[in-house]
Design an enzyme around this catalytic site. Structure first.
Site, PDB file in Angstrom:
ATOM      1  N   ASP A  12      14.182  45.758  -2.914  1.00 52.80           N
ATOM      2  CA  ASP A  12      14.556  44.347  -3.074  1.00 52.80           C
ATOM      3  C   ASP A  12      13.342  43.645  -3.671  1.00 52.80           C
ATOM      4  O   ASP A  12      12.235  44.199  -3.711  1.00 52.80           O
ATOM      5  CB  ASP A  12      14.904  43.733  -1.696  1.00 52.80           C
ATOM      6  CG  ASP A  12      15.182  42.231  -1.782  1.00 52.80           C
ATOM      7  OD1 ASP A  12      15.947  41.822  -2.670  1.00 52.80           O
ATOM      8  OD2 ASP A  12      14.613  41.458  -0.989  1.00 52.80           O
ATOM      9  N   SER A  13      13.556  42.426  -4.106  1.00 56.06           N
ATOM     10  CA  SER A  13      12.448  41.637  -4.637  1.00 56.06           C
ATOM     11  C   SER A  13      11.406  41.335  -3.553  1.00 56.06           C
ATOM     12  O   SER A  13      10.264  41.025  -3.873  1.00 56.06           O
ATOM     13  CB  SER A  13      12.994  40.323  -5.199  1.00 56.06           C
ATOM     14  OG  SER A  13      13.745  39.648  -4.205  1.00 56.06           O
ATOM     15  N   TYR A  44      13.216  37.030  -7.614  1.00 58.98           N
ATOM     16  CA  TYR A  44      13.894  37.463  -8.841  1.00 58.98           C
ATOM     17  C   TYR A  44      14.966  36.424  -9.233  1.00 58.98           C
ATOM     18  O   TYR A  44      15.386  36.378 -10.373  1.00 58.98           O
ATOM     19  CB  TYR A  44      14.617  38.802  -8.615  1.00 58.98           C
ATOM     20  CG  TYR A  44      13.764  40.045  -8.607  1.00 58.98           C
ATOM     21  CD1 TYR A  44      12.369  40.013  -8.613  1.00 58.98           C
ATOM     22  CD2 TYR A  44      14.381  41.301  -8.589  1.00 58.98           C
ATOM     23  CE1 TYR A  44      11.621  41.186  -8.583  1.00 58.98           C
ATOM     24  CE2 TYR A  44      13.639  42.473  -8.583  1.00 58.98           C
ATOM     25  CZ  TYR A  44      12.266  42.413  -8.571  1.00 58.98           C
ATOM     26  OH  TYR A  44      11.541  43.579  -8.554  1.00 58.98           O
ATOM     27  N   GLY A  45      15.400  35.659  -8.231  1.00 61.96           N
ATOM     28  CA  GLY A  45      16.586  34.808  -8.382  1.00 61.96           C
ATOM     29  C   GLY A  45      16.485  33.688  -9.395  1.00 61.96           C
ATOM     30  O   GLY A  45      17.497  33.083  -9.747  1.00 61.96           O
ATOM     31  N   CYS A  75      19.397  44.066  -3.426  1.00 55.82           N
ATOM     32  CA  CYS A  75      19.109  42.749  -3.989  1.00 55.82           C
ATOM     33  C   CYS A  75      20.294  42.401  -4.882  1.00 55.82           C
ATOM     34  O   CYS A  75      20.608  43.142  -5.817  1.00 55.82           O
ATOM     35  CB  CYS A  75      17.821  42.806  -4.817  1.00 55.82           C
ATOM     36  SG  CYS A  75      17.434  41.271  -5.671  1.00 55.82           S
ATOM     37  N   ASN A  76      20.956  41.295  -4.559  1.00 57.57           N
ATOM     38  CA  ASN A  76      22.117  40.900  -5.358  1.00 57.57           C
ATOM     39  C   ASN A  76      21.717  40.538  -6.773  1.00 57.57           C
ATOM     40  O   ASN A  76      22.440  40.837  -7.727  1.00 57.57           O
ATOM     41  CB  ASN A  76      22.816  39.711  -4.704  1.00 57.57           C
ATOM     42  CG  ASN A  76      23.691  40.129  -3.543  1.00 57.57           C
ATOM     43  OD1 ASN A  76      24.900  40.288  -3.697  1.00 57.57           O
ATOM     44  ND2 ASN A  76      23.097  40.335  -2.378  1.00 57.57           N
ATOM     45  N   THR A  77      20.555  39.903  -6.911  1.00 54.23           N
ATOM     46  CA  THR A  77      20.107  39.487  -8.241  1.00 54.23           C
ATOM     47  C   THR A  77      19.886  40.712  -9.121  1.00 54.23           C
ATOM     48  O   THR A  77      20.362  40.776 -10.261  1.00 54.23           O
ATOM     49  CB  THR A  77      18.804  38.671  -8.110  1.00 54.23           C
ATOM     50  OG1 THR A  77      18.997  37.656  -7.122  1.00 54.23           O
ATOM     51  CG2 THR A  77      18.414  38.042  -9.425  1.00 54.23           C
ATOM     52  N   GLU A 163      13.138  32.978   5.369  1.00 49.19           N
ATOM     53  CA  GLU A 163      11.801  33.569   5.550  1.00 49.19           C
ATOM     54  C   GLU A 163      10.966  32.763   6.546  1.00 49.19           C
ATOM     55  O   GLU A 163      10.117  33.313   7.241  1.00 49.19           O
ATOM     56  CB  GLU A 163      11.082  33.653   4.194  1.00 49.19           C
ATOM     57  CG  GLU A 163      11.740  34.681   3.292  1.00 49.19           C
ATOM     58  CD  GLU A 163      10.885  35.110   2.115  1.00 49.19           C
ATOM     59  OE1 GLU A 163       9.705  34.723   2.046  1.00 49.19           O
ATOM     60  OE2 GLU A 163      11.421  35.841   1.258  1.00 49.19           O
ATOM     61  N   CYS A 195      23.392  37.408  -1.265  1.00 44.57           N
ATOM     62  CA  CYS A 195      21.929  37.490  -1.332  1.00 44.57           C
ATOM     63  C   CYS A 195      21.523  38.148  -0.029  1.00 44.57           C
ATOM     64  O   CYS A 195      22.035  37.763   1.042  1.00 44.57           O
ATOM     65  CB  CYS A 195      21.309  36.100  -1.441  1.00 44.57           C
ATOM     66  SG  CYS A 195      19.514  36.091  -1.250  1.00 44.57           S
ATOM     67  N   THR A 196      20.643  39.122  -0.110  1.00 45.53           N
ATOM     68  CA  THR A 196      20.337  39.897   1.098  1.00 45.53           C
ATOM     69  C   THR A 196      19.482  39.117   2.102  1.00 45.53           C
ATOM     70  O   THR A 196      19.267  39.586   3.216  1.00 45.53           O
ATOM     71  CB  THR A 196      19.677  41.235   0.728  1.00 45.53           C
ATOM     72  OG1 THR A 196      18.626  40.999  -0.213  1.00 45.53           O
ATOM     73  CG2 THR A 196      20.699  42.186   0.130  1.00 45.53           C
ATOM     74  N   HIS A 197      19.028  37.928   1.727  1.00 42.28           N
ATOM     75  CA  HIS A 197      18.358  37.064   2.701  1.00 42.28           C
ATOM     76  C   HIS A 197      19.370  36.381   3.640  1.00 42.28           C
ATOM     77  O   HIS A 197      19.042  36.032   4.768  1.00 42.28           O
ATOM     78  CB  HIS A 197      17.599  35.934   1.995  1.00 42.28           C
ATOM     79  CG  HIS A 197      16.230  36.296   1.530  1.00 42.28           C
ATOM     80  ND1 HIS A 197      16.001  37.095   0.444  1.00 42.28           N
ATOM     81  CD2 HIS A 197      15.009  35.939   2.007  1.00 42.28           C
ATOM     82  CE1 HIS A 197      14.701  37.212   0.257  1.00 42.28           C
ATOM     83  NE2 HIS A 197      14.068  36.530   1.195  1.00 42.28           N
TER      84      HIS A 197
HETATM   85  N1  DGL Z   1      17.151  39.047  -1.881  1.00 44.22           N
HETATM   86  C1  DGL Z   1      17.388  38.530  -3.205  1.00 44.22           C
HETATM   87  C2  DGL Z   1      18.869  38.720  -3.595  1.00 44.22           C
HETATM   88  O1  DGL Z   1      19.614  39.387  -2.913  1.00 44.22           O
HETATM   89  C3  DGL Z   1      17.048  37.073  -3.280  1.00 44.22           C
HETATM   90  C4  DGL Z   1      15.603  36.713  -3.354  1.00 44.22           C
HETATM   91  C5  DGL Z   1      15.088  36.544  -4.762  1.00 44.22           C
HETATM   92  O2  DGL Z   1      15.399  35.542  -5.409  1.00 44.22           O
HETATM   93  O3  DGL Z   1      14.351  37.403  -5.201  1.00 44.22           O
HETATM   94  O4  DGL Z   1      19.311  38.197  -4.588  1.00 44.22           O
END
Ligand code: DGL
Length: 279
Positions: A12-13, A44-45, A75-77, A163, A195-197
């Site tokens: 993930d990012s 990454y988003g 990471c969805n992005t 976070e 988004c995995t957050h």
């Molecule tokens: N965890 C990232 C996702 O799933 C989001 C955080 C990011 O922007 O890097 O998209």
């Protein structure tokens, strides 16, 4: 060379993918996990597809060189923007989060009104809209749904709130109400946490949208990974519940371990800092 006992690679990012690792260690307790958080280049988003693709290739390359047998792009992005590119360069299976979560959303929805929340990049990519359309066209799921509509909202502030550990904070609740109001009005019955957050904020999201089914994209990706391990006969046989997570990061801040353990839900061993130089 990889074998059945080789680890599953997850990247993930940053720390978000650890919510996927949390599911992974519970759902596949006999597997070893190697996690890479690209913490030097997070988020990454808000980056372009070209940049996210270049970063994602380096992450997958790193994991392949550490002999993982399968990669989960937690990471969805990165899944939205770079999955095809990383699958092309990878000799091992690479599982993204978008299609598994889209599939789950189609399974859950009764009224055909699906919400998706994610980063700006994920929402603008329309990756979920395409995945759902594609699945509908292939008629794999959503058998009873004639017409499906997707309603997407970018929720960029959810990442820092998650976070910060502000899972029940009034400020998070206020922001959630603002972000989710259009989805409430759209009368969605299913919401993809794209988004995995976001699973870290699932309680407050559920409070705002009480009758909506929440889809955890990382959990759905683990389901697909499990099916691949079974199909290819490459499942490991480590003793269950050892929770072996080997963690690498591209930058180690003073708060990393604390935040990471909150996302993971159990203590994390030492995270090793690495430079992604293609190896
Ligand atoms: N965890 C990232 C996702 O799933 C989001 C955080 C990011 O922007 O890097 O998209």
């Amino acid at each position: 060379m990889t074998n059945n006992q080789s680890p599953i690679g997850v990247f993930d990012s940053g720390v978000g993918g650890l919510t996927t690792v949390r599911k992974l260690v519970n759902m596949l307790p006999n597997e070893r996990v190697l996690y890479l958080g690209d913490t030097a280049r997070v988020p990454y988003g808000n980056k372009s597809a070209a940049t996210v693709t270049a970063y994602s290739r380096e992450c997958v390359d790193f994991l392949i060189h550490r002999s993982v047998k399968l990669v989960i792009v937690a990471c969805n992005t990165a899944s939205a923007m770079a999955l095809d590119a990383v699958q092309t360069i990878s000799p091992i299976p690479v599982v993204g989060v978008i299609e598994p979560a889209a599939c789950a959303a189609l399974r859950h929805t009764k009224n055909g009104r699906i919400g998706v929340i994610g980063t700006w990049a994920t929402v603008q990519s329309k990756a979920y809209d395409y995945a759902i359309k594609h699945l509908m066209a292939a008629n794999k799921d959503g058998q009873d749904i004639q017409d499906v509509q997707v309603f997407s909202e970018a929720c960029p502030l959810f990442v820092p709130f998650a976070e910060e550990g502000w899972h029940y904070h009034p400020a998070t609740r206020l922001v959630a109400e603002e972000y989710l109001a259009p989805l409430k009005r759209a009368e969605i019955d299913t919401l993809v946490l794209g988004c995995t957050h976001y699973p870290m904020l699932a309680d407050v999201i559920q409070d705002v949208l009480p009758h909506v089914a929440l889809i955890n994209s990382g959990e759905e990706a683990v389901n697909v990974a499990r099916a691949i391990l079974e199909e290819k006969h490459i499942a490991a046989t480590y003793p269950a519940l050892n929770r072996i997570v080997e963690c690498y990061v591209t930058d180690k801040t003073t708060t990393f371990s604390q935040v990471a353990e909150r996302f993971l839900g159990f203590p994390l061993g030492m995270a090793q800092q690495v430079v992604l130089d293609g190896h």
